[in-house]
Enzyme design. Structure first.
Site, PDB file in Angstrom:
ATOM      1  N   GLU A  13       0.812  -1.217   0.000  1.00  0.00           N
ATOM      2  CA  GLU A  13       0.000   0.000   0.000  1.00  0.00           C
ATOM      3  C   GLU A  13       0.845   1.267   0.000  1.00  0.00           C
ATOM      4  O   GLU A  13       0.455   2.285  -0.579  1.00  0.00           O
ATOM      5  CB  GLU A  13      -0.952   0.025   1.203  1.00  0.00           C
ATOM      6  CG  GLU A  13      -2.080  -0.998   1.143  1.00  0.00           C
ATOM      7  CD  GLU A  13      -1.743  -2.313   1.802  1.00  0.00           C
ATOM      8  OE1 GLU A  13      -2.650  -3.155   1.957  1.00  0.00           O
ATOM      9  OE2 GLU A  13      -0.547  -2.516   2.168  1.00  0.00           O
ATOM     10  N   PHE A  68     -12.158  -6.530  13.968  1.00  0.00           N
ATOM     11  CA  PHE A  68     -11.053  -7.020  13.146  1.00  0.00           C
ATOM     12  C   PHE A  68     -10.683  -5.993  12.079  1.00  0.00           C
ATOM     13  O   PHE A  68     -11.544  -5.527  11.337  1.00  0.00           O
ATOM     14  CB  PHE A  68     -11.440  -8.350  12.489  1.00  0.00           C
ATOM     15  CG  PHE A  68     -10.389  -8.897  11.565  1.00  0.00           C
ATOM     16  CD1 PHE A  68      -9.175  -9.343  12.065  1.00  0.00           C
ATOM     17  CD2 PHE A  68     -10.610  -8.949  10.196  1.00  0.00           C
ATOM     18  CE1 PHE A  68      -8.191  -9.838  11.203  1.00  0.00           C
ATOM     19  CE2 PHE A  68      -9.637  -9.446   9.333  1.00  0.00           C
ATOM     20  CZ  PHE A  68      -8.419  -9.886   9.841  1.00  0.00           C
ATOM     21  N   GLN A  69      -9.423  -5.643  12.019  1.00  0.00           N
ATOM     22  CA  GLN A  69      -8.875  -4.676  11.069  1.00  0.00           C
ATOM     23  C   GLN A  69      -9.570  -3.314  11.154  1.00  0.00           C
ATOM     24  O   GLN A  69      -9.666  -2.593  10.157  1.00  0.00           O
ATOM     25  CB  GLN A  69      -8.907  -5.219   9.637  1.00  0.00           C
ATOM     26  CG  GLN A  69      -7.926  -6.377   9.436  1.00  0.00           C
ATOM     27  CD  GLN A  69      -7.699  -6.734   7.978  1.00  0.00           C
ATOM     28  OE1 GLN A  69      -8.567  -6.534   7.136  1.00  0.00           O
ATOM     29  NE2 GLN A  69      -6.526  -7.292   7.691  1.00  0.00           N
ATOM     30  N   MET A  72      24.460   8.859   3.158  1.00  0.00           N
ATOM     31  CA  MET A  72      24.375  10.188   3.761  1.00  0.00           C
ATOM     32  C   MET A  72      24.611  10.123   5.268  1.00  0.00           C
ATOM     33  O   MET A  72      25.275  11.007   5.839  1.00  0.00           O
ATOM     34  CB  MET A  72      23.023  10.829   3.457  1.00  0.00           C
ATOM     35  CG  MET A  72      22.932  12.290   3.893  1.00  0.00           C
ATOM     36  SD  MET A  72      24.140  13.348   3.060  1.00  0.00           S
ATOM     37  CE  MET A  72      23.248  13.777   1.574  1.00  0.00           C
ATOM     38  N   LYS A 122     -17.948   0.049   5.489  1.00  0.00           N
ATOM     39  CA  LYS A 122     -18.290  -0.982   4.507  1.00  0.00           C
ATOM     40  C   LYS A 122     -19.790  -1.009   4.204  1.00  0.00           C
ATOM     41  O   LYS A 122     -20.188  -1.219   3.047  1.00  0.00           O
ATOM     42  CB  LYS A 122     -17.835  -2.362   5.000  1.00  0.00           C
ATOM     43  CG  LYS A 122     -18.096  -3.446   3.962  1.00  0.00           C
ATOM     44  CD  LYS A 122     -17.442  -4.779   4.292  1.00  0.00           C
ATOM     45  CE  LYS A 122     -17.679  -5.759   3.144  1.00  0.00           C
ATOM     46  NZ  LYS A 122     -17.033  -7.064   3.386  1.00  0.00           N
TER      47      LYS A 122
END
Length: 557
Positions: free
Chosen positions: A51, A113-114, A467, A163
């Site tokens: 993602e 959940f999630q 760096m 949802k």
């Protein structure tokens, strides 16, 4: 007509002219992906490997095209994986809409959940964000999200949709997108007059160009301004390409890794005109000694940037392009040939230089520039290679240098290169990475192969975090704490394992053939260039010091 929330999402994207979306599906956003499946000929979806890659790709698409980039993810970890990309876009004022789906309204706040409060998580790093719990408000919210992302100072907007909203039905009526007007309401005649007076009376003006000039597409107006003022021009990392880097009045980047000519020019000028730049600490160094002999004029779309880091003598608030359109007729054509000649002497006395006898990052960038004639789009990760790309490639046009400036996001460039190539398929796109950065999101090479997006990935491999090692060498007594990457990773084999072509470069004479082969290939290519672990980026200004104290290898010697 009655549509599900998921179908409304797709119709709103079509309304806004969205042709490409980057994302990764999951349970809560499945309804949206199901609706997207039915419109695959109108909206192309790029399934990234992670993602974060989707967020960076949407960002790169936006920077290359000037349009709003769009990414999508599911709830929970899908949404949180977008966070670094959203923050990157926020720091660099990139128009982006991130669409996430969450658990149903009945499950919110129950540690489902999630489930994650992604609106709460991203509040500090978005221009605005929404959580949609009513399908009747969905279309209006999405339309407003695109407007907010684009208007004024651009930035990312997050829309989180539960949802059940994606499944519920609502009446949908197509609408034309909101027209986005350039920000002119804060442009005051008195401010223009004061700025013009200071400019017209200056003897040694210097023009400093930032990312705002790129975002507003003000290149033509900026050139007219420079032609009238007849002043040397320096830029920030984000401002590259707004003013032609091949122009004789251009004297390089300003700040920590800016040229001595630009840093001394700002220190010696009597007027600093800052166009679309925010006086970052990496540019300013020590604020008390920055432009210490100069009056300062600042042009910026965001009132919050005025007097934030540097106190100015005059300011004009508004879209850079519109401000310059109004300011240019008020400027008297000047002859500052003596001042220009002095800056030219500084350029000749303090040129950028590197060891020409061995393979180095600067040589690689100069070869890419020579072979592409400066017409490629260059994206970068963050570190030494990023600075070499900024210093040694001459950017002639805006939207051709795409890099994470404000946040400094390692792992940004590869995803951004995918977005840039999707937005500008006719342009050659290089991503310049160090080996440390490339490891972070190199899985997006698989994405490039899956869709045959012919980006060219250059890995400048010095087997260290370059760096950070440079700082450890100069300021930490060569205590190389956890910056050595001298292991057995073979990036050519990794590229081949993901289906791309891999090319190994270990000598100077191998650079040009590798670049030419990659450009001709028509598929994703990874070029690994092995350089010395102790190569450094010069000039350099120690953090918090005056920019006139820039030093290089000769000074150290």
């Amino acid at each position: 007509m009655k549509l599900t929330g998921a179908e409304i999402v797709i119709e709103c994207l079509k309304e806004q002219g969205v042709d490409t979306v980057f994302g990764y599906p999951g349970g809560t956003i499945l309804n949206v992906y199901d609706a997207l499946y039915k419109h695959s000929e109108e909206i192309r979806h790029i399934l990234t490997s992670h993602e974060q890659g989707a967020a960076h790709a949407a960002d790169g698409y936006a920077r290359a095209t000037g349009k709003v980039g769009v990414c999508m993810a599911t709830s929970g970890p899908g949404a949180t994986n977008l966070v670094t990309g959203i923050a990157t876009a926020y720091m660099d004022s990139v128009p982006m809409v991130a669409i996430t789906a969450n658990v149903a309204v009945s499950l919110l706040g129950k540690d489902s959940f999630q489930e994650i409060d992604i609106a709460g998580v991203t509040m500090p790093i978005t221009k605005h964000n929404y959580i949609v719990k009513d399908v009747d408000k969905l279309a209006e919210t999405l339309r407003r999200a695109f407007l907010i992302a684009k208007e004024g100072r651009p930035g990312p907007v997050l829309v989180d949709i539960t949802k059940d909203v994606t499944a519920n039905m609502a009446e949908y009526t197509p609408e034309k997108p909101f027209s986005v007007e350039r920000s002119i309401y804060n442009i005051k005649n008195a401010d223009l007059e004061k700025a013009a007076e200071l400019i017209n009376h200056a003897k040694k003006p210097f023009i400093f160009v930032g990312g705002g000039a790129v975002i507003s597409d003000a290149a033509r107006e900026l050139k007219e301004f420079v032609d009238k003022v007849q002043a040397p021009v320096g830029d920030s990392l984000m401002g590259k390409g707004a003013f032609d880097g091949t122009d004789e009045r251009y004297c390089g980047m300003l700040g920590m890794h800016g040229t001595k000519a630009s840093n001394l020019g700002v220190t010696q000028c009597d007027l600093l005109v800052t166009v679309g730049a925010r006086f970052s600490d990496r540019v300013v160094g020590n604020p008390s000694s920055f432009a210490k002999h100069a009056k300062v004029v600042q042009i910026d779309v965001d009132p919050a940037e005025i007097n934030k880091n540097i106190v100015v003598d005059a300011s004009v608030i508004g879209d850079v392009k519109e401000v310059l359109k109004r300011l240019n007729p008020m400027i008297n054509a000047k002859d500052h040939s003596e001042w220009i000649a002095h800056i030219e002497e500084l350029k000749q006395k303090f040129p950028l230089k590197y060891d020409k006898d061995v393979l180095t990052g600067p040589y690689i960038m100069e070869e890419i520039y020579r072979i592409t004639n400066g017409d490629a789009i260059i994206t970068t990760e963050v570190g030494q290679h990023q600075m070499w790309a900024a210093q040694y490639y001459k950017y002639k046009k805006p939207h051709t240098f795409i890099t994470s400036g404000g946040l400094g996001t390692m792992g940004y460039g590869l995803g951004a290169s995918l977005g840039a190539k999707m937005g500008k398929p006719d342009r050659t796109v290089f991503n310049i990475a160090g080996d440390g950065c490339f490891r972070m999101n190199m899985n997006e090479i698989a994405t490039a192969v899956r869709y045959n997006i012919p980006i060219i990935q250059v890995v400048i491999n010095n087997h260290v975090l370059g760096m950070v090692r440079q700082w450890q060498t100069l300021f930490y007594g060569k205590r190389y704490s956890h910056t050595v990457l001298n292991d057995a990773v073979d990036f050519v084999k990794l590229a081949e394992a993901m289906g791309a072509e891999g090319i190994l470069v270990t000598k100077k004479e191998e650079v040009a053939p590798a670049i030419e082969r990659a450009i001709a290939a028509g598929h994703p290519v990874v070029i690994e260039c092995q350089i010395d672990s102790d190569d450094k980026v010069f000039p350099m200004v120690p953090a918090g010091e005056s920019i006139e104290k820039a030093f290089d290898q000769d000074d150290l010697s």
